[in-house]
Write a protein that holds these residues in place. Structure first.
Motif, PDB file in Angstrom:
ATOM      1  N   ASP A 239      49.997  37.255  33.511  1.00 34.48           N
ATOM      2  CA  ASP A 239      49.061  37.364  34.634  1.00 34.48           C
ATOM      3  C   ASP A 239      49.401  38.529  35.560  1.00 34.48           C
ATOM      4  O   ASP A 239      48.947  38.595  36.694  1.00 34.48           O
TER       5      ASP A 239
ATOM      6  N   THR B 219      43.330  39.122  31.451  1.00 34.30           N
ATOM      7  CA  THR B 219      43.604  38.578  32.789  1.00 34.30           C
ATOM      8  C   THR B 219      42.406  38.791  33.696  1.00 34.30           C
ATOM      9  O   THR B 219      41.974  37.875  34.404  1.00 34.30           O
TER      10      THR B 219
ATOM     11  N   GLU C 201      45.479  45.856  35.135  1.00 32.18           N
ATOM     12  CA  GLU C 201      45.780  44.558  34.541  1.00 32.18           C
ATOM     13  C   GLU C 201      45.181  44.494  33.143  1.00 32.18           C
ATOM     14  O   GLU C 201      44.359  45.327  32.780  1.00 32.18           O
TER      15      GLU C 201
END
Length: 180
Positions: free
Chosen positions: A34, A113, A109
């Motif tokens: 994450d 995620t 990211e």
């Protein structure tokens, strides 16, 4: 001990963000499933920019970049190119116009995620290189159809480029000529 380096994840918020300089690159990896990495840079206002990610592990790494203004408002996001395709080995490419002076942030990211999908990638094999550059191919005032402010010539059949146009006031027109 302050002098001891501890292995682990950093730059997890705007407060912990790594500062980027113009026309620079930095390499990192998404440490946990994450993980979101943050970077900041200062803008004078009036810049067209390009932010891109790439990876040595092109098949396994899929990133999303988000550019935010100083107050946290999203300027733009990118997952691949604007056409949702990949070109020239880059993973995500975002183009933006920064009208205002300030400190902007970039987050990186995994696409899994960002979209809330299962099994996001992470670890040292989920590496990426992030680049920030001012985009210089832009129109300028004043111009006309007979005398465009920018002329682009396609030299080969595999050409990819972006030309930025800023319509600053009502009724403003900018002209670009494409010769092919």
């Amino acid at each position: 001990d302050v002098d001891t380096c501890v292995d682990g994840d950093r730059n997890n918020s705007v407060d912990e963000a790594e500062t980027l300089l113009w026309d620079s690159e930095t390499s990192d990896y998404l440490n946990t499933d994450d993980d979101i990495d943050y970077y900041t840079f200062a803008a004078d206002g009036g810049e067209f920019i390009r932010v891109a990610t790439s990876s040595e592990n092109e098949e396994d790494v899929n990133t999303v970049v988000v550019i935010r203004s100083e107050n946290g408002k999203i300027v733009t996001t990118a997952d691949a190119y604007a056409t949702e395709t990949s070109v020239s080995g880059l993973d995500s490419v975002a183009y933006a116009y920064l009208a205002d002076e300030g400190t902007y942030s970039i987050s990186v990211e995994s696409a899994a995620t960002y979209y809330g999908s299962e099994s996001p990638g992470s670890g040292s094999n989920y590496d990426y290189t992030l680049s920030l550059e001012e985009f210089s191919t832009k129109t300028s005032e004043t111009d006309s159809a007979e005398d465009p402010s920018y002329v682009f010539t396609m030299d080969n059949k595999s050409t990819w480029t972006t030309i930025s146009v800023l319509l600053e006031s009502e009724g403003d027109r900018d002209f670009v000529s494409l010769d092919y």
